[in-house]
Design a protein around this motif. Structure first.
Motif, mmCIF file in Angstrom:
data_model
loop_
_atom_site.group_PDB
_atom_site.id
_atom_site.type_symbol
_atom_site.label_atom_id
_atom_site.label_comp_id
_atom_site.label_asym_id
_atom_site.label_seq_id
_atom_site.Cartn_x
_atom_site.Cartn_y
_atom_site.Cartn_z
ATOM 1 N N GLY A 16 0.833 -0.808 -0.281
ATOM 2 C CA GLY A 16 0.069 -0.033 0.092
ATOM 3 C C GLY A 16 0.512 0.947 -0.473
ATOM 4 N N ASP A 17 0.517 2.122 -0.772
ATOM 5 C CA ASP A 17 0.989 3.808 -0.415
ATOM 6 C C ASP A 17 1.812 3.390 -1.466
ATOM 7 O OD1 ASP A 17 -1.161 4.865 0.837
ATOM 8 O OD2 ASP A 17 -0.100 5.415 2.381
ATOM 9 N N SER A 18 2.068 2.527 -2.439
ATOM 10 C CA SER A 18 2.989 2.479 -3.626
ATOM 11 C C SER A 18 3.182 3.361 -4.759
ATOM 12 C CB SER A 18 2.678 1.086 -4.436
ATOM 13 O OG SER A 18 2.485 -0.052 -3.794
ATOM 14 N N PHE A 19 2.351 4.736 -4.114
ATOM 15 C CA PHE A 19 2.178 5.564 -5.362
ATOM 16 C C PHE A 19 2.183 6.506 -4.124
ATOM 17 C CE2 PHE A 19 1.623 1.957 -8.371
ATOM 18 C CZ PHE A 19 2.813 2.264 -8.807
ATOM 19 N N ASP A 20 2.318 8.380 -3.985
ATOM 20 C CA ASP A 20 2.248 8.889 -3.366
ATOM 21 C C ASP A 20 0.710 9.762 -3.910
ATOM 22 O OD1 ASP A 20 3.669 9.845 -1.179
ATOM 23 O OD2 ASP A 20 3.273 12.343 -2.862
ATOM 24 N N ASP A 21 0.242 9.523 -4.906
ATOM 25 C CA ASP A 21 -1.035 9.468 -5.428
ATOM 26 C C ASP A 21 -1.383 8.665 -6.558
ATOM 27 O OD1 ASP A 21 -0.814 11.480 -7.259
ATOM 28 O OD2 ASP A 21 -2.080 12.912 -6.064
ATOM 29 N N ALA A 22 -2.662 8.747 -7.276
ATOM 30 C CA ALA A 22 -3.086 7.934 -8.705
ATOM 31 C C ALA A 22 -2.183 8.836 -9.988
ATOM 32 C CB ALA A 22 -4.124 7.898 -8.684
ATOM 33 N N GLU A 23 -2.498 9.961 -9.583
ATOM 34 C CA GLU A 23 -1.741 11.089 -10.384
ATOM 35 C C GLU A 23 -0.493 10.579 -10.748
ATOM 36 O OE1 GLU A 23 -1.356 15.455 -12.953
ATOM 37 O OE2 GLU A 23 -3.237 14.524 -11.071
#
Length: 220
Positions: free
Chosen positions: A78-85
């Protein structure tokens, strides 16, 4: 990279010095809170800048862990990316890098609070993953048993001979392990702060990351 062995729910796990968790019996490597694209998100939303190399640095360290243990399963907790964008803003080179790391193994993206939906980067997307007696999820749940989670970016301070160091750490008790953040520029929460101090049992251990993972009684 050395590791600290411990047991949860009868399973032998390894807290690796780089901040990854390894389950030898299942050949499973788990990392949490990569926060890929953090510098891009900061620049986009706040106008603040970080050195634009955190994604490459995080992927490089993850690649080194894959080479070291050669897992069959990789779980990104989880939280692999700082947000979807931020996920969509990865460069073509970074996307190819992730695809190469996924090749020949099962790759699971667990949903986090920063990345609640799937991204088009291969692998499987799940809210949580039960395997045997263990359950992999992003945020710890009170009363859970055999739980592997992340989210809080735990860190601990060790003072000895008048010197103090603070490092990301694993938190381990009889029921659960909370992983440190694996990503670059992720910060952290001291383990003597709530909710960590209330989630973990009285016997909990903090394992400080680094070349020689150091288990200490969890600071309270």
């Amino acid at each position: 990279m050395k590791a600290h062995d411990f047991n949860i729910s009868g399973m032998r796990l390894q807290a690796r010095g780089a901040g990854a968790l390894y389950w030898p019996e299942r050949r499973l490597l788990c990392v949490s809170d990569l926060h890929l694209g953090k510098s891009e998100r900061r620049a986009r939303l706040q106008g603040a800048t970080l050195p634009p190399y955190e994604t490459q640095d995080t992927l490089s360290r993850l690649d080194a862990e894959l080479a070291a243990v050669e897992p069959e399963i990789v779980v990104c907790l989880g939280d692999s990316f700082d947000d979807a964008e931020a996920a969509l803003s990865l460069s073509d080179q970074e996307k190819i890098w992730i695809t190469r790391m996924q090749a020949g193994r099962r790759w699971v993206w667990i949903e986090g609070n920063h990345d609640p939906g799937p991204v088009d980067l291969g692998g499987t997307h799940l809210s949580e993953l039960p395997i045997g007696p263990l359950t992999f999820r992003h945020i710890a749940q009170k009363g859970a048993s055999g739980e592997v989670s992340g989210h809080y970016h735990p860190k601990a301070r060790l003072t000895a001979k008048g010197r103090s160091i603070t490092r990301p750490c694993f938190l381990i008790d009889d029921e659960r392990v909370i992983l440190p953040a694996f990503g670059t520029y992720t910060g952290g929460m001291h383990c003597d702060e709530p909710p960590l101090s209330t989630l973990m049992g009285a016997e909990a251990t903090a394992v400080l990351t680094g070349p020689f993972p150091a288990p200490i009684p969890m600071p309270r």
